[in-house]
Design a protein around this motif. Structure first.
Motif, short mmCIF file in Angstrom:
data_model
loop_
_atom_site.label_atom_id
_atom_site.label_comp_id
_atom_site.label_asym_id
_atom_site.label_seq_id
_atom_site.Cartn_x
_atom_site.Cartn_y
_atom_site.Cartn_z
N ASP A 1 0.76 -1.16 -0.15
CA ASP A 1 0.02 -0.01 0.01
C ASP A 1 0.87 1.16 -0.04
OD1 ASP A 1 -2.27 -1.38 -0.21
OD2 ASP A 1 -2.61 -1.28 2.14
N PHE A 2 2.09 1.27 0.72
CA PHE A 2 2.74 2.44 0.76
C PHE A 2 3.41 2.66 -0.66
CE2 PHE A 2 7.29 4.04 1.49
CZ PHE A 2 6.69 5.33 1.68
N LEU A 3 3.83 1.68 -1.37
CA LEU A 3 4.39 2.03 -2.67
C LEU A 3 3.40 2.38 -3.62
CD1 LEU A 3 6.68 -1.57 -3.03
CD2 LEU A 3 7.47 0.99 -2.47
N VAL A 4 2.31 2.04 -3.48
CA VAL A 4 0.99 2.62 -4.46
C VAL A 4 0.75 3.91 -4.23
CG1 VAL A 4 -1.46 2.41 -4.43
CG2 VAL A 4 0.01 0.13 -4.57
N ALA A 5 0.66 4.20 -2.90
CA ALA A 5 0.33 5.75 -2.33
C ALA A 5 1.83 6.78 -2.43
CB ALA A 5 0.09 5.75 -0.67
N LEU A 6 3.01 6.11 -2.61
CA LEU A 6 4.21 6.87 -2.46
C LEU A 6 4.31 7.98 -3.55
CD1 LEU A 6 6.85 7.50 -1.08
CD2 LEU A 6 7.83 5.86 -2.64
N PRO A 7 4.17 7.83 -4.84
CA PRO A 7 4.44 9.04 -5.89
C PRO A 7 3.17 10.12 -5.29
CG PRO A 7 4.09 6.67 -6.92
CD PRO A 7 3.77 6.35 -5.75
N ALA A 8 2.00 9.62 -5.27
CA ALA A 8 1.13 10.91 -4.68
C ALA A 8 1.49 11.53 -3.49
CB ALA A 8 -0.29 10.44 -4.74
N LEU A 9 1.91 10.51 -2.62
CA LEU A 9 2.33 11.33 -1.17
C LEU A 9 3.47 12.37 -1.41
CD1 LEU A 9 2.19 8.26 1.03
CD2 LEU A 9 0.94 10.48 1.21
N ARG A 10 4.54 11.92 -2.40
CA ARG A 10 5.58 12.73 -2.60
C ARG A 10 5.26 14.14 -3.20
NH1 ARG A 10 10.67 9.96 -5.41
NH2 ARG A 10 11.63 11.88 -5.07
N GLN A 11 4.21 14.14 -4.12
CA GLN A 11 3.65 15.33 -4.75
C GLN A 11 3.03 16.28 -3.76
OE1 GLN A 11 0.12 15.01 -7.21
NE2 GLN A 11 0.83 16.51 -8.75
N ALA A 12 2.31 15.51 -2.84
CA ALA A 12 1.51 16.44 -1.73
C ALA A 12 2.43 16.92 -0.88
CB ALA A 12 0.57 15.28 -0.93
N PHE A 13 3.52 16.31 -0.31
CA PHE A 13 4.67 17.07 0.47
C PHE A 13 5.32 18.22 -0.37
CE2 PHE A 13 3.14 13.73 3.27
CZ PHE A 13 3.17 14.29 4.60
N GLY A 14 5.19 17.91 -1.48
CA GLY A 14 6.25 18.87 -2.30
C GLY A 14 5.47 20.47 -2.13
N PHE A 15 4.22 20.43 -1.58
CA PHE A 15 3.67 21.67 -1.34
C PHE A 15 4.31 22.46 -0.24
CE2 PHE A 15 0.14 20.08 -3.95
CZ PHE A 15 -0.30 21.00 -4.47
N PHE A 16 4.99 21.73 0.38
CA PHE A 16 5.69 22.39 1.68
C PHE A 16 6.95 22.90 1.12
CE2 PHE A 16 2.96 19.39 4.08
CZ PHE A 16 2.37 20.36 5.01
N PRO A 17 7.35 24.01 1.51
CA PRO A 17 8.76 24.29 1.09
C PRO A 17 9.75 23.85 1.92
CG PRO A 17 7.78 26.14 2.34
CD PRO A 17 6.67 25.12 2.05
N PRO A 18 11.23 23.92 1.59
CA PRO A 18 12.20 23.07 2.34
C PRO A 18 12.15 23.56 3.76
CG PRO A 18 12.92 23.97 0.07
CD PRO A 18 11.58 24.53 0.28
N ARG A 19 12.26 24.56 4.02
CA ARG A 19 12.09 25.00 5.61
C ARG A 19 11.28 24.33 6.43
NH1 ARG A 19 12.43 31.04 8.23
NH2 ARG A 19 12.76 30.33 10.60
N GLU A 20 9.78 24.21 5.70
CA GLU A 20 8.87 23.54 6.41
C GLU A 20 9.14 21.92 6.25
OE1 GLU A 20 5.19 24.94 5.08
OE2 GLU A 20 5.33 27.02 5.88
N ARG A 21 9.59 21.54 5.32
CA ARG A 21 9.96 20.10 5.39
C ARG A 21 10.82 19.44 6.35
NH1 ARG A 21 9.45 20.69 -0.50
NH2 ARG A 21 11.66 20.65 -0.84
N HIS A 22 11.87 20.42 6.55
CA HIS A 22 12.86 20.20 7.69
C HIS A 22 11.96 20.32 8.92
CE1 HIS A 22 15.66 21.72 10.71
NE2 HIS A 22 16.40 20.52 10.10
N LEU A 23 11.32 21.21 9.46
CA LEU A 23 10.57 21.17 10.50
C LEU A 23 9.85 19.96 10.62
CD1 LEU A 23 9.78 22.56 12.95
CD2 LEU A 23 7.65 23.63 11.74
N ILE A 24 9.09 19.38 9.63
CA ILE A 24 8.26 18.12 9.82
C ILE A 24 9.34 17.11 10.06
CG2 ILE A 24 6.97 16.68 8.37
CD1 ILE A 24 5.87 18.81 6.69
N ALA A 25 10.34 16.90 9.56
CA ALA A 25 11.44 15.95 9.63
C ALA A 25 11.79 15.79 11.03
CB ALA A 25 12.46 16.19 8.50
N THR A 26 12.17 17.29 11.57
CA THR A 26 12.50 17.24 12.85
C THR A 26 11.66 16.72 13.93
OG1 THR A 26 13.98 19.21 12.32
CG2 THR A 26 13.45 18.92 14.67
#
Length: 760
Positions: free
Chosen positions: A688-713
């Motif tokens: 299921d994760f592999l099925v969802a992965l491409p769309a999930l990557r597109q979705a999290f692409g709406f976050f700019p790099p600084r916010e992606r770093h905050l999510i990762a932290t």
């Protein structure tokens, strides 16, 4: 009456030579040429001593119609040799066709467009009879390569045959009646002296008949209707624009070849063609050996002999070169076997061969040639080549920007904007421009002079022309260009059309783009000087309400996220945020629509997510929560249930794309939301994760790099109790290697289970 009718093919060296020889022989009193009669009083201007090719460009504009057309002339145009030989013989020179702006030529972009389409069946039969591919090869076979003896008789037979009893339409009938009137008047005035008439061969049979009946008074030159703006100017033309392979409507392809044919005859033209192709290919580092050239020459000679040509014709040489230089299979037909522009996918060597035959000659007007006022107005203020940085916050920068945008809208070469305000962008107050020299700038300015006498008037007319038949996206672009050009008088018409288009819009994405542009113009006074415009406000309101109505009607199952549709919901949100109170937009209406779409399982997942995000993002600007979708933090039961219910592997990424696009900051800062999303992602099976992965990557692409770093932290803190988010965002190994390692682990585990070494 002693009238010699010469029917010609436009831009034919054989016809041009026949015309010149005939006029020199008979020394007529009048030479009558198919061309715009309203240029007769400017014949001296036409014969000033220009470097050909040139053209007469005529523009016409009234409230109902906008038209531009060309009458091109080159050294081997029969019309040009008629004028030159007629002047040398002391004859009176007259153009005898209707003016280019006349309704009879309303559909004609090029006066010398041959009428082959009207006798297509006859020419196809002739091509089959002579075993040639098309009318160009047929013409060469019959006239250009053959000796010139009895050429006038052979031409007459050809044109009588191809026209036959073909009925003409009302436009051709009007033109032929007008030309025949000139012929009768000239013949009567000439008395016993001869008259030579040079027209397209299609018209010759009708003119012979019509010239025998009717009055002999001189015809009047038609005048434009009251209120129409008409202008005719000489413009430099080019071989490239003359070439049928570049889409030119008339005459012969490969003008550089026919220029050689005119100057040196068929044998030298064939040799020059091969030399030009060789030089061009070698200049582009394409290998062409002496052996290749010998093979090409031998093949061309053999083909010419087989086809019965005394010298290799254009297609003979081209076939020989293609045989020698192209070793791969060719997917598209050879361009000289058809007519019209080159097809996509043509072999690179073939493309270079066609370019070599086209040539790069550009005409030059005599320095004394009159030019339209627009040319002088632009050249006086355009300035030197170079880069320009304009500060739009200052009056001088805005004025310069408007001038350059007017030239951009008019399509003037050498004026390029590198950066600056864009539709839907913020109020960017700096523009970067690059001005370069362009050989075709003068022709473009002369042709643009048909729109008006100064850049503002011309740009306004050009934009008004673009309005006709424009769709919603195009109208929004026109509106933005009008503002950048400072063309205020255009706004009323554009906005009226825009408002009507909004009311009938059926494409949510296009409507969203229009709303984005209209809202930006309504908001930003410093840049556009349109802030608070009542009409623009009306468009914003209408587009917002229409977008909500369209969104509620969208249905569809799982599919990739439609970014244009998501952008439309963003435009609605921005309109409610920034213009809602001033324009009376109802946030309760928007929240109600958002709630219904978010709960509708028949709506596309990206639109459901965007609707939830719309409601969530508007919560801070509304009183209460009419939609009942968002009532508090992420921990509130209804929101949690909405997120859990939408998190289906096949559509989770699309749903999140809509949510993140509309409520990125709300998601990021809501208590427990990231943790909830982490829980849902972690619960996915590997498949299921592999099925969802491409769309999930597109979705999290709406976050700019600084916010992606905050999510990762925050995820590292949650999973490991501390650490750096960069460790999660920067893998030491390539993703492909990690995926291969996981696949290996899975195979090892499966093998261990199969052998009973793992039981749990």
């Amino acid at each position: 009456m002693a009238v010699t009718f010469l029917g010609v093919r436009h831009h034919s060296p054989a016809c041009a030579r026949l015309v010149a020889d005939t006029i020199a022989s008979v020394r007529p009193a009048y030479v009558l040429v198919e061309g715009p009669a309203d240029m007769n009083h400017r014949m001296d201007e036409l014969l000033l001593g220009h470097e050909l090719p040139i053209a007469v460009y005529t523009s016409y504009r009234d409230p109902e119609r906008r038209h531009g057309s060309w009458t091109p002339l080159c050294d081997y145009s029969p019309e040009w040799t008629a004028l030159a030989a007629g002047r040398d013989a002391g004859a009176e020179l007259r153009f005898i066709d209707l003016p280019a702006w006349h309704p009879a030529l309303a559909d004609v972009r090029n006066r010398y467009a041959d009428a082959e389409a009207r006798y297509d069946e006859v020419t196809r039969r002739l091509c089959r009879a002579f075993s040639v591919d098309n009318v160009d090869a047929l013409w060469d076979h019959l006239f250009e390569i053959e000796p010139a003896d009895r050429l006038d008789e052979r031409l007459a037979t050809y044109f009588d045959l191809v026209r036959g009893d073909t009925p003409t339409g009302p436009d051709d009938a009007a033109r032929e009646a007008y030309m025949a009137h000139w012929i009768r008047a000239a013949a009567a005035d000439a008395g016993d002296r001869p008259v030579v008439v040079v027209t397209g061969g299609f018209h010759r049979p009708a003119l012979i008949r019509l010239a025998e009946r009717g009055g002999s008074d001189w015809p009047e030159v038609p005048r434009p209707p009251e209120g129409a703006a008409v202008g005719s100017y000489l413009v430099p033309y080019s071989f490239r624009r003359l070439d049928a392979f570049d889409g030119y409507q008339s005459g012969m392809p490969s003008p550089a070849y026919y220029q050689r044919l005119w100057e040196s005859g068929p044998a030298e033209a064939a040799r020059g063609l091969a030399e030009a192709v060789t030089a061009r290919l070698r200049a582009r580092r394409q290998p062409v050996s002496t052996a290749d050239l010998i093979a090409a020459r031998a093949t061309a000679d053999g083909i010419a002999l087989m086809r019965g040509h005394p010298h290799p014709a254009r297609v003979d040489v081209l076939d020989g070169l293609a045989s020698a230089l192209v070793s791969e299979a060719i997917e598209t037909p050879l361009p000289w076997a058809t007519r019209g522009p080159l097809q996509a996918g043509s072999h690179p060597v073939i493309v270079e061969m066609i370019a070599a035959l086209s040539g790069d000659r550009v005409g030059r007007l005599h320095p004394s040639t009159p030019l339209p006022p627009l040319v002088h107005a632009v050249l006086a203020v355009l300035g030197d080549p170079g880069e320009e940085r304009l500060d739009l916050g200052k009056q001088a920068g805005r004025e310069r920007s408007r001038l350059l945008h007017r030239l951009r809208v008019l399509g003037i070469p050498g004026v390029e904007r590198r950066s600056g305000p864009r539709p839907g962008g913020g109020a960017e107050l700096v523009e970067q421009w690059v001005l370069t020299e362009a050989v075709d700038r003068l022709p473009a300015l002369i042709e643009a002079g048909g729109y008006g006498v100064d850049p503002q008037e011309a740009a306004a007319a050009a934009l008004a022309e673009r309005v006709t038949g424009a769709d919603l996206d195009q109208l929004a672009g026109i509106l933005f260009d009008a503002a950048l050009c400072g063309v205020g008088e255009l706004a009323g018409r554009v906005l009226d059309d825009l408002a009507r288009a909004v009311g009938a819009a059926a494409d949510l994405g296009a409507l969203g783009r229009t709303l984005t542009v209209a809202l930006a113009m309504w908001r930003h006074d410093d840049l556009f000087r349109t802030s608070g415009s009542t009409t623009l406000g009306t468009v914003v309101v209408a587009a917002t309400e229409r977008a909500l109505w369209l969104a509620e009607g969208v249905r569809g199952g799982p599919a990739p996220a439609d970014l244009a549709r998501i952008d439309a919901v963003i435009a609605v949100r921005d309109a409610l945020r920034h213009a809602g109170p001033a324009l009376g937009l109802d946030p309760a209406l928007a929240l109600g629509v958002a709630g219904r779409i978010a709960a509708c399982q028949d709506a596309p997942p990206d639109l459901r997510g965007a609707s939830l995000g719309l409601a969530w993002s508007l919560r801070g600007t509304t009183t209460g929560d009419p939609g009942g979708v968002v009532s508090g933090a992420a921990g509130d039961g209804e929101l949690v249930r909405a997120v859990r219910g939408a998190f289906v592997p096949a559509t989770a990424g699309d749903w999140l794309a809509g949510l993140f696009a509309l409520a990125r900051e709300e998601v990021l800062h809501a208590d427990g939301m990231l943790e909830l999303l982490d829980e849902l992602v972690a619960a996915l099976t590997e498949d299921d994760f592999l099925v969802a992965l491409p769309a999930l990557r597109q979705a999290f692409g709406f976050f700019p790099p600084r916010e992606r770093h905050l999510i990762a932290t925050r995820l590292v803190e949650r999973r490991a109790g501390g650490g750096s988010g960069w460790d999660l965002m920067r893998l030491d190994a390539a993703p492909e290697l990690v995926a291969a390692g996981m696949a290996l682990d899975e195979r090892v585990e499966a093998a261990l289970r199969r052998e009973g070494l793992i039981t749990s």
